[in-house]
Write a protein that holds these residues in place. Sequence first.
Motif, PDB file in Angstrom:
ATOM      1  N   ASN A 193       0.828  -1.208   0.000  1.00  0.00           N
ATOM      2  CA  ASN A 193       0.000   0.000   0.000  1.00  0.00           C
ATOM      3  C   ASN A 193       0.862   1.257   0.000  1.00  0.00           C
ATOM      4  N   GLU A 194       1.962   1.222   0.785  1.00  0.00           N
ATOM      5  CA  GLU A 194       2.861   2.372   0.815  1.00  0.00           C
ATOM      6  C   GLU A 194       3.585   2.547  -0.514  1.00  0.00           C
ATOM      7  N   VAL A 195       4.031   1.431  -1.101  1.00  0.00           N
ATOM      8  CA  VAL A 195       4.713   1.510  -2.390  1.00  0.00           C
ATOM      9  C   VAL A 195       3.761   1.987  -3.474  1.00  0.00           C
ATOM     10  N   GLN A 196       2.532   1.490  -3.436  1.00  0.00           N
ATOM     11  CA  GLN A 196       1.539   1.890  -4.432  1.00  0.00           C
ATOM     12  C   GLN A 196       1.195   3.366  -4.315  1.00  0.00           C
ATOM     13  N   ARG A 197       1.172   3.890  -3.097  1.00  0.00           N
ATOM     14  CA  ARG A 197       0.866   5.309  -2.904  1.00  0.00           C
ATOM     15  C   ARG A 197       1.907   6.174  -3.601  1.00  0.00           C
ATOM     16  N   VAL A 198       3.186   5.834  -3.433  1.00  0.00           N
ATOM     17  CA  VAL A 198       4.252   6.594  -4.097  1.00  0.00           C
ATOM     18  C   VAL A 198       4.180   6.401  -5.606  1.00  0.00           C
ATOM     19  N   ASN A 199       3.860   5.191  -6.044  1.00  0.00           N
ATOM     20  CA  ASN A 199       3.748   4.922  -7.474  1.00  0.00           C
ATOM     21  C   ASN A 199       2.663   5.780  -8.110  1.00  0.00           C
ATOM     22  N   LYS A 200       1.515   5.917  -7.452  1.00  0.00           N
ATOM     23  CA  LYS A 200       0.423   6.730  -7.977  1.00  0.00           C
ATOM     24  C   LYS A 200       0.814   8.200  -8.059  1.00  0.00           C
ATOM     25  N   ILE A 201       1.635   8.653  -7.111  1.00  0.00           N
ATOM     26  CA  ILE A 201       2.087  10.049  -7.148  1.00  0.00           C
ATOM     27  C   ILE A 201       2.914  10.306  -8.397  1.00  0.00           C
ATOM     28  N   PHE A 202       3.809   9.377  -8.727  1.00  0.00           N
ATOM     29  CA  PHE A 202       4.651   9.547  -9.907  1.00  0.00           C
ATOM     30  C   PHE A 202       3.862   9.383 -11.201  1.00  0.00           C
ATOM     31  N   GLU A 203       2.788   8.638 -11.185  1.00  0.00           N
ATOM     32  CA  GLU A 203       1.952   8.490 -12.373  1.00  0.00           C
ATOM     33  C   GLU A 203       1.085   9.715 -12.608  1.00  0.00           C
ATOM     34  N   SER A 204       0.845  10.505 -11.575  1.00  0.00           N
ATOM     35  CA  SER A 204      -0.071  11.633 -11.677  1.00  0.00           C
ATOM     36  C   SER A 204       0.536  12.782 -12.484  1.00  0.00           C
ATOM     37  N   ASN A 205      -0.340  13.550 -13.139  1.00  0.00           N
ATOM     38  CA  ASN A 205       0.090  14.740 -13.867  1.00  0.00           C
ATOM     39  C   ASN A 205      -0.129  16.012 -13.067  1.00  0.00           C
ATOM     40  N   ASP A 206      -0.757  15.900 -11.916  1.00  0.00           N
ATOM     41  CA  ASP A 206      -1.133  17.084 -11.143  1.00  0.00           C
ATOM     42  C   ASP A 206      -0.336  17.244  -9.855  1.00  0.00           C
ATOM     43  N   CYS A 207       0.666  16.399  -9.640  1.00  0.00           N
ATOM     44  CA  CYS A 207       1.423  16.479  -8.394  1.00  0.00           C
ATOM     45  C   CYS A 207       2.486  17.575  -8.476  1.00  0.00           C
ATOM     46  N   ASP A 208       3.003  17.942  -7.314  1.00  0.00           N
ATOM     47  CA  ASP A 208       4.043  18.958  -7.230  1.00  0.00           C
ATOM     48  C   ASP A 208       5.391  18.308  -7.535  1.00  0.00           C
ATOM     49  N   PRO A 209       6.059  18.672  -8.646  1.00  0.00           N
ATOM     50  CA  PRO A 209       7.319  18.011  -9.006  1.00  0.00           C
ATOM     51  C   PRO A 209       8.438  18.224  -8.004  1.00  0.00           C
ATOM     52  N   THR A 210       8.324  19.255  -7.169  1.00  0.00           N
ATOM     53  CA  THR A 210       9.384  19.497  -6.193  1.00  0.00           C
ATOM     54  C   THR A 210       9.319  18.533  -5.012  1.00  0.00           C
ATOM     55  N   LYS A 211       8.253  17.751  -4.910  1.00  0.00           N
ATOM     56  CA  LYS A 211       8.096  16.840  -3.775  1.00  0.00           C
ATOM     57  C   LYS A 211       8.161  15.374  -4.177  1.00  0.00           C
ATOM     58  N   LEU A 212       8.336  15.090  -5.471  1.00  0.00           N
ATOM     59  CA  LEU A 212       8.301  13.708  -5.936  1.00  0.00           C
ATOM     60  C   LEU A 212       9.443  12.880  -5.352  1.00  0.00           C
ATOM     61  N   LEU A 213      10.662  13.362  -5.532  1.00  0.00           N
ATOM     62  CA  LEU A 213      11.805  12.595  -5.048  1.00  0.00           C
ATOM     63  C   LEU A 213      11.846  12.556  -3.527  1.00  0.00           C
ATOM     64  N   GLN A 214      11.299  13.578  -2.906  1.00  0.00           N
ATOM     65  CA  GLN A 214      11.216  13.557  -1.448  1.00  0.00           C
ATOM     66  C   GLN A 214      10.288  12.437  -0.990  1.00  0.00           C
ATOM     67  N   ASP A 215       9.173  12.248  -1.705  1.00  0.00           N
ATOM     68  CA  ASP A 215       8.256  11.157  -1.361  1.00  0.00           C
ATOM     69  C   ASP A 215       8.917   9.810  -1.564  1.00  0.00           C
ATOM     70  N   LEU A 216       9.725   9.688  -2.607  1.00  0.00           N
ATOM     71  CA  LEU A 216      10.406   8.420  -2.872  1.00  0.00           C
ATOM     72  C   LEU A 216      11.431   8.108  -1.785  1.00  0.00           C
ATOM     73  N   THR A 217      12.217   9.089  -1.401  1.00  0.00           N
ATOM     74  CA  THR A 217      13.215   8.863  -0.359  1.00  0.00           C
ATOM     75  C   THR A 217      12.554   8.616   1.008  1.00  0.00           C
ATOM     76  N   LEU A 218      11.420   9.258   1.232  1.00  0.00           N
ATOM     77  CA  LEU A 218      10.697   9.005   2.480  1.00  0.00           C
ATOM     78  C   LEU A 218      10.186   7.572   2.534  1.00  0.00           C
ATOM     79  N   LEU A 219       9.811   7.022   1.366  1.00  0.00           N
ATOM     80  CA  LEU A 219       9.387   5.622   1.331  1.00  0.00           C
ATOM     81  C   LEU A 219      10.514   4.710   1.800  1.00  0.00           C
ATOM     82  N   ILE A 220      11.717   4.955   1.306  1.00  0.00           N
ATOM     83  CA  ILE A 220      12.860   4.131   1.698  1.00  0.00           C
ATOM     84  C   ILE A 220      13.159   4.315   3.186  1.00  0.00           C
TER      85      ILE A 220
END
Length: 455
Positions: free
Chosen positions: A158-185
């Motif tokens: 569920n946590e991995v899928q949440r981050v995956n959906k963020i990267f698939e989205s066209n409406d997310c804030d690009p400045t927070k994408l990699l932060q979300d990925l590193t937070l997952l790890i």
Amino acid sequence: MIGIGSDNASVIVGLNNGVYIKLKEDIPTMVHIRCVCHSLQLAVSHACSETMPRNLEFLVSETYNWFARSSSRQQAYIDLFKLINDGHEPLKIVRACQTRWLSIASAVPRLCDQWLELKTHFGLTKSSERCYTSEMLHSLYSDEYDHAYLVFLKSVLNEVQRVNKIFESNDCDPTKLLQDLTLLIENLVNRVMLPSNRHRVDPFSCNLEEYLDPKLNLGYDTEKLLSDLPKHLHEDREKTLRERCSQFLVFLIKELRNRLPDNVQILKTMSLFSVENTLRVVKNSIVPLLEFFNISAENITKIEFQWSNITLVKWNETKNTVKFWAEVNEYKDAANINPYKELANIAITMLSLPHSNAEIERVFSQMNLIKNKLRNKMKTDTTNALLHIRYGSNRMSETCVSYNFPNEVLDLIPSNDKYRCSQESTIDQPGPSRTVTDEANIDDDDDLNIILQTM
């Protein structure tokens, strides 16, 4: 050229003759970002195949196949589910396939939520159909430790899928994408690491085996399920389950680490360009980022000064990061000069970095819908024009029904003026070539070109 986004194909990411290595010889500061959606899918697939019991894969795949091959089986299960759940119908069992990003993350929760009903169904079909598959599935659904494995996977996926959906989205804030990925790890590392070491080691480089928690918490749902089982009968199995779950988390973390961009620490500074951080009076320096992109010392001084003074202007777009930097880029002072031009350029450069190939995969899907088996002779120009129209309509929030063509465009359609861009164009269908000089022979390509001029 500032960056390249790709999947994990060897021709792109190869260390010796990959496209990225060749380009980096000419552009040392080029950033390579592997498609995170592909990386998450591969990391989860490899972690499951290497650490989880093989029978779980059989359970997930064959449960879907059992119902997909027979409508009578589907109806029998629906009737049973309604009987158990006061008339409510079940959600469909999801297929887990290798080519879809994290499809297993949708399949596993469905099985967990319908575990009792599926166990009952296969218990009935085992005696009525007398086939090997139903007997095996009933045996697996009768094993609560298999249930515990899936409940544990559900919480992680569920946590991995949440981050995956963020990267698939066209409406997310690009400045927070990699932060979300590193937070997952970091979150996954905290699950397996001793609490006393969580703030003392780097989650991206530490040797996890040295800091593993011997009393790993598998999550509330999994722990509650295990607590209800007779431990004196299956103590060895519970120990094996905990070891496998720990190995799964460690393997998944290592896979995610290996698939992150090499310069992830620099890319994490992209969060500095979020509108919330930019408009703070006290904020971190962006000098390390400017040095990474080989900005000259003179321009670094200028950009750093602009970075400090950007809060002096009252900006209108303070909610959306992209719109904010677009406003900064268009700003003019009394002398009709943009005093934040250099800062806006570096911010737009960072926002332009590719983060996933999700949009490209959508183009492939749209192309397959347009150029199908019945329209396999469609020319490239026609296919390209139809794709442009679909994406142009989506960008303008229009549909083929609501879009209003300008009158000057409609006036061109029955006239020869519409052929001014392609005087020798021919139609798609096979047969003798026909030029567009005959007004009666209307080429679909030219109609599309006229529409494209209005999008």
